[in-house]
Design a protein around this motif. Structure first.
Motif, PDB file in Angstrom:
ATOM      1  N   SER A  88      -8.881  12.445  12.080  1.00 47.31           N
ATOM      2  CA  SER A  88      -9.873  11.434  12.038  1.00 47.31           C
ATOM      3  C   SER A  88     -10.101  10.875  10.584  1.00 47.31           C
ATOM      4  O   SER A  88     -10.198   9.497  10.582  1.00 47.31           O
ATOM      5  N   ALA A  89     -10.154  11.667   9.867  1.00 42.63           N
ATOM      6  CA  ALA A  89     -10.196  11.080   8.278  1.00 42.63           C
ATOM      7  C   ALA A  89      -9.225  10.423   7.756  1.00 42.63           C
ATOM      8  O   ALA A  89      -9.380   9.578   7.201  1.00 42.63           O
ATOM      9  N   ALA A  90      -7.862  10.751   8.180  1.00 41.09           N
ATOM     10  CA  ALA A  90      -6.687  10.230   7.818  1.00 41.09           C
ATOM     11  C   ALA A  90      -6.586   8.779   8.432  1.00 41.09           C
ATOM     12  O   ALA A  90      -6.228   7.689   7.807  1.00 41.09           O
ATOM     13  N   LEU A  91      -6.993   8.540   9.751  1.00 42.76           N
ATOM     14  CA  LEU A  91      -6.952   7.641  10.318  1.00 42.76           C
ATOM     15  C   LEU A  91      -7.763   6.643   9.717  1.00 42.76           C
ATOM     16  O   LEU A  91      -7.757   5.214   9.713  1.00 42.76           O
ATOM     17  N   SER A  92      -9.311   6.869   9.724  1.00 44.45           N
ATOM     18  CA  SER A  92     -10.182   5.982   9.001  1.00 44.45           C
ATOM     19  C   SER A  92     -10.055   5.597   7.616  1.00 44.45           C
ATOM     20  O   SER A  92     -10.265   4.435   7.472  1.00 44.45           O
ATOM     21  N   HIS A  93      -9.157   6.423   6.998  1.00 39.21           N
ATOM     22  CA  HIS A  93      -8.920   5.929   5.652  1.00 39.21           C
ATOM     23  C   HIS A  93      -7.996   5.065   5.418  1.00 39.21           C
ATOM     24  O   HIS A  93      -7.951   3.965   4.974  1.00 39.21           O
ATOM     25  N   ARG A  94      -7.005   5.138   6.673  1.00 41.74           N
ATOM     26  CA  ARG A  94      -5.950   4.097   6.444  1.00 41.74           C
ATOM     27  C   ARG A  94      -6.399   2.657   7.227  1.00 41.74           C
ATOM     28  O   ARG A  94      -6.254   1.500   6.724  1.00 41.74           O
ATOM     29  N   ILE A  95      -7.390   2.918   8.374  1.00 44.02           N
ATOM     30  CA  ILE A  95      -7.748   1.781   8.661  1.00 44.02           C
ATOM     31  C   ILE A  95      -8.615   0.760   7.724  1.00 44.02           C
ATOM     32  O   ILE A  95      -8.624  -0.461   7.528  1.00 44.02           O
ATOM     33  N   ASN A  96      -9.432   1.513   6.882  1.00 40.95           N
ATOM     34  CA  ASN A  96     -10.118   0.815   5.815  1.00 40.95           C
ATOM     35  C   ASN A  96      -9.254   0.182   4.786  1.00 40.95           C
ATOM     36  O   ASN A  96      -9.421  -0.713   4.448  1.00 40.95           O
ATOM     37  N   GLU A  97      -8.141   1.115   4.577  1.00 44.91           N
ATOM     38  CA  GLU A  97      -6.821   0.188   3.398  1.00 44.91           C
ATOM     39  C   GLU A  97      -6.838  -1.110   4.192  1.00 44.91           C
ATOM     40  O   GLU A  97      -6.591  -2.214   3.330  1.00 44.91           O
ATOM     41  N   LEU A  98      -6.280  -1.113   5.573  1.00 44.51           N
ATOM     42  CA  LEU A  98      -5.653  -2.430   6.275  1.00 44.51           C
ATOM     43  C   LEU A  98      -6.704  -3.429   6.111  1.00 44.51           C
ATOM     44  O   LEU A  98      -6.683  -4.611   6.104  1.00 44.51           O
ATOM     45  N   ALA A  99      -8.174  -2.865   6.380  1.00 43.23           N
ATOM     46  CA  ALA A  99      -9.197  -4.080   6.479  1.00 43.23           C
ATOM     47  C   ALA A  99      -9.405  -4.506   5.150  1.00 43.23           C
ATOM     48  O   ALA A  99      -9.584  -5.689   5.176  1.00 43.23           O
ATOM     49  N   ARG A 100      -9.310  -3.724   3.951  1.00 44.46           N
ATOM     50  CA  ARG A 100      -9.517  -4.168   2.767  1.00 44.46           C
ATOM     51  C   ARG A 100      -8.321  -5.389   2.486  1.00 44.46           C
ATOM     52  O   ARG A 100      -8.485  -6.686   1.928  1.00 44.46           O
ATOM     53  N   ARG A 101      -7.223  -4.986   3.108  1.00 44.23           N
ATOM     54  CA  ARG A 101      -5.914  -5.857   2.691  1.00 44.23           C
ATOM     55  C   ARG A 101      -6.268  -7.180   3.494  1.00 44.23           C
ATOM     56  O   ARG A 101      -5.810  -8.368   3.075  1.00 44.23           O
ATOM     57  N   ALA A 102      -6.955  -7.171   4.725  1.00 45.59           N
ATOM     58  CA  ALA A 102      -7.009  -8.249   5.602  1.00 45.59           C
ATOM     59  C   ALA A 102      -8.188  -9.025   5.241  1.00 45.59           C
ATOM     60  O   ALA A 102      -8.419  -9.945   5.801  1.00 45.59           O
TER      61      ALA A 102
ATOM     62  N   PRO B 292     -12.151  -6.707  13.938  1.00 50.68           N
ATOM     63  CA  PRO B 292     -10.913  -6.460  14.430  1.00 50.68           C
ATOM     64  C   PRO B 292     -10.448  -4.723  14.321  1.00 50.68           C
ATOM     65  O   PRO B 292      -9.473  -4.745  14.159  1.00 50.68           O
ATOM     66  N   ALA B 293     -11.582  -3.826  14.438  1.00 49.80           N
ATOM     67  CA  ALA B 293     -11.183  -2.616  14.468  1.00 49.80           C
ATOM     68  C   ALA B 293     -10.201  -2.200  15.660  1.00 49.80           C
ATOM     69  O   ALA B 293      -9.348  -1.232  15.254  1.00 49.80           O
ATOM     70  N   PRO B 294     -10.223  -2.614  16.568  1.00 51.98           N
ATOM     71  CA  PRO B 294      -9.123  -1.982  17.621  1.00 51.98           C
ATOM     72  C   PRO B 294      -7.926  -2.565  17.166  1.00 51.98           C
ATOM     73  O   PRO B 294      -6.908  -1.620  17.516  1.00 51.98           O
TER      74      PRO B 294
ATOM     75  N   LEU C  84      -6.826  -2.925  14.081  1.00 59.87           N
ATOM     76  CA  LEU C  84      -6.435  -2.231  12.973  1.00 59.87           C
ATOM     77  C   LEU C  84      -6.142  -0.956  13.512  1.00 59.87           C
ATOM     78  O   LEU C  84      -5.124  -0.329  12.992  1.00 59.87           O
ATOM     79  N   LEU C  85      -6.927  -0.197  14.263  1.00 58.06           N
ATOM     80  CA  LEU C  85      -6.604   1.078  14.912  1.00 58.06           C
ATOM     81  C   LEU C  85      -5.209   1.106  15.486  1.00 58.06           C
ATOM     82  O   LEU C  85      -4.228   2.191  15.375  1.00 58.06           O
ATOM     83  N   ALA C  86      -4.845   0.023  16.264  1.00 57.57           N
ATOM     84  CA  ALA C  86      -3.469   0.161  16.887  1.00 57.57           C
ATOM     85  C   ALA C  86      -2.472  -0.020  15.917  1.00 57.57           C
ATOM     86  O   ALA C  86      -1.319   0.578  16.066  1.00 57.57           O
ATOM     87  N   ALA C  87      -2.791  -0.817  14.861  1.00 60.20           N
ATOM     88  CA  ALA C  87      -1.684  -0.762  13.897  1.00 60.20           C
ATOM     89  C   ALA C  87      -1.519   0.200  13.048  1.00 60.20           C
ATOM     90  O   ALA C  87      -0.330   0.724  12.849  1.00 60.20           O
ATOM     91  N   VAL C  88      -2.390   1.013  12.806  1.00 56.25           N
ATOM     92  CA  VAL C  88      -2.544   2.455  12.266  1.00 56.25           C
ATOM     93  C   VAL C  88      -1.562   3.480  13.032  1.00 56.25           C
ATOM     94  O   VAL C  88      -0.847   4.123  12.718  1.00 56.25           O
ATOM     95  N   LEU C  89      -1.892   3.333  14.269  1.00 57.23           N
ATOM     96  CA  LEU C  89      -1.481   4.451  15.193  1.00 57.23           C
ATOM     97  C   LEU C  89       0.119   4.090  15.456  1.00 57.23           C
ATOM     98  O   LEU C  89       1.031   4.940  15.567  1.00 57.23           O
ATOM     99  N   GLY C  90       0.439   2.782  15.250  1.00 57.63           N
ATOM    100  CA  GLY C  90       1.655   2.423  15.465  1.00 57.63           C
ATOM    101  C   GLY C  90       2.464   2.864  14.132  1.00 57.63           C
ATOM    102  O   GLY C  90       3.787   3.200  14.295  1.00 57.63           O
ATOM    103  N   GLU C  91       2.028   2.678  13.196  1.00 55.91           N
ATOM    104  CA  GLU C  91       2.572   3.193  11.836  1.00 55.91           C
ATOM    105  C   GLU C  91       2.981   4.788  11.936  1.00 55.91           C
ATOM    106  O   GLU C  91       4.252   5.099  11.671  1.00 55.91           O
ATOM    107  N   ARG C  92       2.024   5.493  12.628  1.00 51.69           N
ATOM    108  CA  ARG C  92       2.159   7.030  12.593  1.00 51.69           C
ATOM    109  C   ARG C  92       3.317   7.317  13.635  1.00 51.69           C
ATOM    110  O   ARG C  92       4.056   8.143  13.685  1.00 51.69           O
TER     111      ARG C  92
END
Length: 461
Positions: free
Chosen positions: A25-39, A63-65, A67-75
């Protein structure tokens, strides 16, 4: 933590995907925050947010859903839809049709025309994030089979001719000029989707010979690429990716390898600028290798230039230098009968030098970057407004890398004066990058004033 919607039962679909991804969960939230800042999303998510979404079935606001889908897609290495994470029924999220890359030519055409007809009427709450996984299947399918069978079509009511093609090429040329001068948010660039819907789509359903049909698909692919680049430039990343995917599919229908190579190389550049240089290297190399025996030298030079850009962001100086040299050598090989396309005439040695300035800035070699800049031609702001401003911001950052604050602020101020008039999220990112480079001097009065003026100018753009 952002406000949540009413609780539901545990989201088992999301839980299963997270388990499959192997991410905490920590890794997911960290990456979501990175994408959120970039967007440009001013929100922060914690590991407890993930737990609430999974265990308590709470629904985050857009846009959290996405962002979450994008992070899981990366993984997972593949696109992940909102349906898969149990949030497909939420309003304001991106729709998936534009991400399809059908093997069947007729189905591919249906998907493209349906996407063009609906994209401007959809309701988006912000823009969805860039998801590198969305490119995986389209790129693989194009590399495997880059051309479709002959494009002759005899079923339509309207016969397509030379005048129709010329009109579409002129529309693409005009959109590129407006995009360069005013940024991707200008009204002319946005009208490309209307052209695709109301001019190109009816022609694609018309009657045409193989030769006319192939060029028709080529020019429509270029229109879709221009629409994609404009959307990317203004920060609408999910829409840009959908347009790019449709452009690549249309290029395959055209049977024109160099058209597909150009689209894929442009896709590579957007991946680089969105923070995925390794994937961008693969895409640029694929664009070059797949077309190297048939594409014009200038098209292949562009593929090598985008590869050099990706190596620069990845910190690979040797790879960047080799790709830059290959790009220059390809331009040197152009002869009167090389059949270089008009839509790539802007790629010259001076343009390569301008890009090399940024590459060596990315590599942390400011002196080399400024030497390259001296080889780049001066560009009139009235014609290449965005490019001029971006280059000034890049050069300003190299002076800051050399600890020359005065020159850095001078170039930065000129960049702000220009880019403050351009509707381009991408261009504004360069100003934000320069502001980041000013961090060691943030407490000094001239720097504080520059940051204040920059933020004011960009907010008004």
């Amino acid at each position: 933590m952002p406000a949540q919607r009413r609780e539901k039962s545990p989201n088992t679909a999301l839980a299963q995907l997270i388990e499959e991804s192997g991410a905490s969960s920590a890794a997911l939230s960290h990456r979501i925050n990175e994408l959120a800042r970039r967007a440009g999303v001013n929100r922060t998510y914690q590991h407890t947010s993930i737990a609430n979404w999974v265990r308590r079935g709470m629904r985050p606001r857009p846009p959290a859903p996405a962002l979450l889908a994008a992070v899981l897609g990366e993984r997972l290495g593949r696109p992940v839809s909102l349906d898969e994470i149990g949030m497909g029924d939420m309003r304001g999220q991106r729709q998936e049709i534009g991400f399809d890359f059908s093997r069947d030519p007729d189905e591919a055409l249906r998907i493209a025309t349906e996407y063009w007809s609906t994209v401007d009427r959809r309701t988006f709450v912000g823009s969805g994030p860039f998801a590198i996984s969305a490119f995986a299947t389209p790129v693989n399918r194009w590399l495997a089979v880059p051309t479709d069978p002959p494009a002759e079509h005899r079923r339509g009511r309207r016969r397509v001719g030379r005048a129709d093609l010329d009109e579409l090429w002129e529309a693409a040329d005009e959109a590129r000029r407006w995009d360069s001068k005013f940024g991707g948010g200008n009204w002319k660039a946005n009208s490309v989707t209307d052209c695709l819907t109301h001019r190109a789509a009816p022609l694609l359903a018309g009657t045409f010979t193989d030769a006319i049909g192939r060029e028709l698909f080529t020019v429509t692919a270029e229109l879709a690429r221009v629409a994609a680049w404009s959307a990317f430039d203004k920060g609408s990343h999910d829409i840009a990716q959908q347009h790019f995917i449709q452009a690549l599919r249309l290029a395959r229908s055209s049977g024109d390898l160099q058209a597909g190579s150009y689209v894929l190389a442009t896709m590579s550049l957007t991946a680089t600028l969105n923070g995925y240089p390794q994937e961008a290297i693969d895409m640029a190399q694929g664009a070059y290798e797949r077309a190297k025996h048939s594409a014009a030298p200038r098209v292949l030079a562009f593929a090598k230039l985008t590869e050099a850009r990706a190596h620069g962001r990845a910190g690979d100086a040797r790879g960047a230098a080799a790709a830059l040299a290959a790009s220059e050598n390809l331009l040197d090989s152009i002869r009167y009968d090389s059949r270089d396309p008009d839509w790539l005439s802007y790629l010259t040695h001076a343009r390569i030098s301008a890009d090399a300035t940024e590459i060596y800035r990315d590599l942390g070699k400011p002196t080399a970057a400024r030497r390259w800049n001296e080889q780049a031609d001066a560009m009139p702001p009235g014609v290449f407004t965005r490019a001029v401003g971006i280059r000034m911001a890049v050069v300003g950052t190299t002076y800051l890398q050399s600890r020359d604050l005065d020159r850095g602020l001078e170039m930065g101020g000129r960049a702000v004066d220009i880019l403050g008039r351009v509707q381009s999220a991408r261009a504004h990112d360069y100003i934000h990058g320069l502001i980041t480079a000013l961090e060691p001097w943030r407490k000094e009065a001239p720097v504080s004033e520059f940051i204040r003026r920059s933020n004011t100018a960009l907010a008004a753009a």
